[in-house]
Write a protein that holds these residues in place. Structure first.
Motif, PDB file in Angstrom:
ATOM      1  N   LYS A   9      -9.598   1.799  -9.621  1.00  0.00           N
ATOM      2  CA  LYS A   9      -9.004   2.964  -8.950  1.00  0.00           C
ATOM      3  C   LYS A   9      -7.485   2.921  -9.001  1.00  0.00           C
ATOM      4  O   LYS A   9      -6.827   3.696  -8.309  1.00  0.00           O
ATOM      5  N   GLU A  16       2.885  -0.998  14.060  1.00  0.00           N
ATOM      6  CA  GLU A  16       3.000   0.162  13.172  1.00  0.00           C
ATOM      7  C   GLU A  16       1.999   0.084  12.024  1.00  0.00           C
ATOM      8  O   GLU A  16       1.667   1.088  11.405  1.00  0.00           O
ATOM      9  N   LYS A  58      -1.295  -0.091  10.059  1.00  0.00           N
ATOM     10  CA  LYS A  58      -2.647   0.361  10.326  1.00  0.00           C
ATOM     11  C   LYS A  58      -3.665  -0.503   9.584  1.00  0.00           C
ATOM     12  O   LYS A  58      -3.404  -0.984   8.501  1.00  0.00           O
ATOM     13  N   TYR A  98      -4.135  -0.160  -5.902  1.00  0.00           N
ATOM     14  CA  TYR A  98      -4.814   0.532  -4.794  1.00  0.00           C
ATOM     15  C   TYR A  98      -5.702  -0.412  -3.983  1.00  0.00           C
ATOM     16  O   TYR A  98      -6.577  -1.091  -4.534  1.00  0.00           O
ATOM     17  N   PRO A 102      -7.777  -0.355   8.442  1.00  0.00           N
ATOM     18  CA  PRO A 102      -7.594  -1.055   7.171  1.00  0.00           C
ATOM     19  C   PRO A 102      -6.255  -0.784   6.473  1.00  0.00           C
ATOM     20  O   PRO A 102      -5.613   0.233   6.709  1.00  0.00           O
ATOM     21  N   HIS A 103      -5.873  -1.764   5.656  1.00  0.00           N
ATOM     22  CA  HIS A 103      -4.772  -1.605   4.717  1.00  0.00           C
ATOM     23  C   HIS A 103      -5.293  -0.681   3.630  1.00  0.00           C
ATOM     24  O   HIS A 103      -6.165  -1.064   2.864  1.00  0.00           O
ATOM     25  N   MET A 104      -4.815   0.553   3.634  1.00  0.00           N
ATOM     26  CA  MET A 104      -5.372   1.535   2.710  1.00  0.00           C
ATOM     27  C   MET A 104      -4.268   2.246   1.965  1.00  0.00           C
ATOM     28  O   MET A 104      -3.353   2.787   2.584  1.00  0.00           O
ATOM     29  N   VAL A 145     -18.009  -3.269  -2.131  1.00  0.00           N
ATOM     30  CA  VAL A 145     -17.495  -2.464  -1.039  1.00  0.00           C
ATOM     31  C   VAL A 145     -18.499  -2.700   0.062  1.00  0.00           C
ATOM     32  O   VAL A 145     -19.697  -2.683  -0.180  1.00  0.00           O
ATOM     33  N   TRP A 164      -1.620   2.451  -1.731  1.00  0.00           N
ATOM     34  CA  TRP A 164      -0.989   1.760  -2.863  1.00  0.00           C
ATOM     35  C   TRP A 164       0.077   0.815  -2.352  1.00  0.00           C
ATOM     36  O   TRP A 164       0.952   1.220  -1.600  1.00  0.00           O
ATOM     37  N   ASN A 165       0.000  -0.443  -2.789  1.00  0.00           N
ATOM     38  CA  ASN A 165       1.002  -1.420  -2.374  1.00  0.00           C
ATOM     39  C   ASN A 165       1.415  -2.248  -3.584  1.00  0.00           C
ATOM     40  O   ASN A 165       0.683  -2.338  -4.572  1.00  0.00           O
ATOM     41  N   THR A 166       2.603  -2.855  -3.480  1.00  0.00           N
ATOM     42  CA  THR A 166       3.151  -3.569  -4.632  1.00  0.00           C
ATOM     43  C   THR A 166       2.568  -4.974  -4.765  1.00  0.00           C
ATOM     44  O   THR A 166       2.276  -5.631  -3.773  1.00  0.00           O
ATOM     45  N   TYR A 212       1.368  -7.305   3.412  1.00  0.00           N
ATOM     46  CA  TYR A 212       1.015  -6.293   4.415  1.00  0.00           C
ATOM     47  C   TYR A 212       0.720  -7.055   5.701  1.00  0.00           C
ATOM     48  O   TYR A 212      -0.266  -7.789   5.759  1.00  0.00           O
ATOM     49  N   VAL A 247      -8.108  -1.026  -0.309  1.00  0.00           N
ATOM     50  CA  VAL A 247      -8.810  -0.566   0.894  1.00  0.00           C
ATOM     51  C   VAL A 247      -9.503  -1.786   1.477  1.00  0.00           C
ATOM     52  O   VAL A 247     -10.526  -2.226   0.952  1.00  0.00           O
ATOM     53  N   TYR A 296       2.428  -0.906  -8.342  1.00  0.00           N
ATOM     54  CA  TYR A 296       1.522  -0.566  -7.248  1.00  0.00           C
ATOM     55  C   TYR A 296       0.052  -0.635  -7.678  1.00  0.00           C
ATOM     56  O   TYR A 296      -0.301  -0.193  -8.768  1.00  0.00           O
TER      57      TYR A 296
END
Lengths: 196, 251
Positions: free
Chosen positions: A181, A111, A113, A140, A115-117, A46, A119-121, A159, A142, A138
């Protein structure tokens, strides 16, 4: 023995907790001998890429990690540092994965945002460490930077643009998302890695 | 597709979870770690733990709790309550928190936002804003919502973003605990003014309220406490409902 690379950009405690939940007690170390002797190595992260890479170079860990022969799992910044180059601080990485890391450009999607923060597939191309069961699930994320899809990409997430969610080359594996996470989906990935 | 997030909030006092109605009259709602695990299993996307203990001894109890949450829960969590220094943030992140939330301390000393963002990255810095609508103007409040400030909601949220906030957690004091729905107009104003995610808080009493926060308020996430603590809205049922309404949620 499972080793976690200790350096200045680690979310070491979260990864340690995730492994402990799976019944594994990892060793957190920056000792090259311990890393080389480990059955598996996790390279978390991180933080900011060029500062993290500078730290790895100064301590010689860059060559140690690139030279490991056992399964290695990079996570988030760990994964980005395993690529050829990162726009973040304009720094060369370990060059394990043949791709470059770029910043999300949301001028293509005001539209969206950064960081990409959240849950995404994940879309799995080659099951590999992700397994077919991860497809459409999904995970997680960040992050503000992403690795472009390349020959080593096994799964993507979309994204603004499609980007590498899972990378794999020889004994090197990496996820842009945080398996530690990502609930049960993340646990499956960690189990698959531990079972290699 | 990036999912809209459902976030149970656990107010913690002396190691136990509490939830007030309009920020007073606490009712007990169980063990914070156990509740977190239950929410995670039901499909919560993140958790927020707010320390409302005032004493210094209580602060150490809370750090111990943060460590136990990190060990027991496999989804991200934010901690907040009485954070006013970079050192305190460092301690909480080291204990395993993914993000921290600051509120009154940021209004008192806005530089705190940039100090946290530059040291730990903007993604860890959630700026919470408690506001109340007074004669048509959304006014920021401090001290648990008891004391009005000179700052207006949108203007302060934009400043917080420019100083390095990663997310805005907006609580309408007028709606909190009343269960008549989120403050969708104010949420939409924030959505239009900001380029960082907005978390809606305060006012939900029914599943439709979440739908409205996402569709009308354009919130990125919605936070609630008592409807989850007392199982009035089971999270899995809420997610199925939102999915049916074509709102992207993690199933």
């Amino acid at each position: 023995m499972i080793a976690i690379v200790k350096y200045n950009a680690g979310n070491v405690f979260s990864v340690t907790c995730a492994l402990q939940r799976l019944g594994v007690e990892p060793v957190v170390t920056d000792d090259p001998e311990v890393l080389r002797a480990a059955d598996k190595v996790i390279f978390p992260g991180v933080g900011e890429a060029s500062a993290a890479m500078g730290h790895l170079r100064a301590s010689g860990l860059d060559k140690v990690i690139a030279g490991l022969k056992q399964p290695v799992l990079g996570i988030c910044i760990g994964m980005q540092l395993m690529c050829r180059h990162s726009e973040e601080g304009n720094v060369d990485g370990l060059g394990i994965f043949d791709t470059v890391v770029k910043r999300f450009d949301n001028s293509r999607c005001p539209e969206c945002k950064v960081p990409h923060m959240g849950w995404n597939t994940v879309e799995v191309g080659h099951p590999g460490i992700a397994g077919e069961s991860l497809d459409g699930r999904y995970a997680y994320y960040v992050h503000s930077y992403y690795a472009e899809p390349c020959v080593h990409t096994e799964a993507i997430t979309r994204y603004i643009v499609p980007f590498s969610a899972v990378l794999h080359r020889d004994n090197f594996y990496a996820t842009q998302f945080h398996p530690e996470k990502s609930g049960s989906v993340g646990e499956t990935i960690l189990k698959n890695f531990l079972a290699l | 597709m990036l999912a809209k997030r459902i976030i149970p909030c656990l107010d913690v006092k002396d190691g136990a979870t509490v939830k007030g109605v309009n920020f007073v009259n606490f009712r007990n709602a169980g063990d914070p770690v156990e509740l977190g695990q239950r929410y995670s299993a039901e499909g919560a996307d993140e958790l927020v733990y707010l320390d409302i203990t005032a004493s210094l001894e209580g602060r150490d109890t809370f750090i111990d709790l943060v460590r136990r949450v990190a060990q027991g829960v496999s989804i991200p969590f934010t901690v907040g309550g009485g954070i006013s220094s970079v050192e305190h943030v460092d301690t909480l992140l080291n204990a395993g928190a993914d993000k921290i939330s600051i509120n009154s301390s940021a209004l008192r000393r806005p530089e705190l936002i940039s100090e946290i963002a530059s040291r730990f990255g903007r993604q860890v810095c959630v700026v919470a804003i408690d506001a109340r609508c007074i004669e048509g103007e959304w006014i920021c409040h401090v001290k648990g919502g008891h004391e009005p400030t000179q700052r207006r909601l949108v203007e302060w949220a934009v400043e917080a973003q420019d100083r390095g906030a990663g997310e805005i957690l907006f609580t309408s004091m007028d709606h909190d605990g009343v269960k008549q729905g989120f403050a969708c107009d104010a949420l939409n104003q924030l959505h239009e003014a900001l380029s960082i995610p907005v978390i809606a808080s305060g006012g939900c009493g029914a599943m439709e309220h979440f739908k409205d926060a996402f569709e009308i308020g354009h919130a990125d996430a919605a936070l609630a406490a008592s409807v989850f603590h007392f199982n009035e809205i089971p999270i899995d049922e809420l997610k199925r409902y939102l999915h049916k309404c074509n709102i992207p949620v993690r199933m």
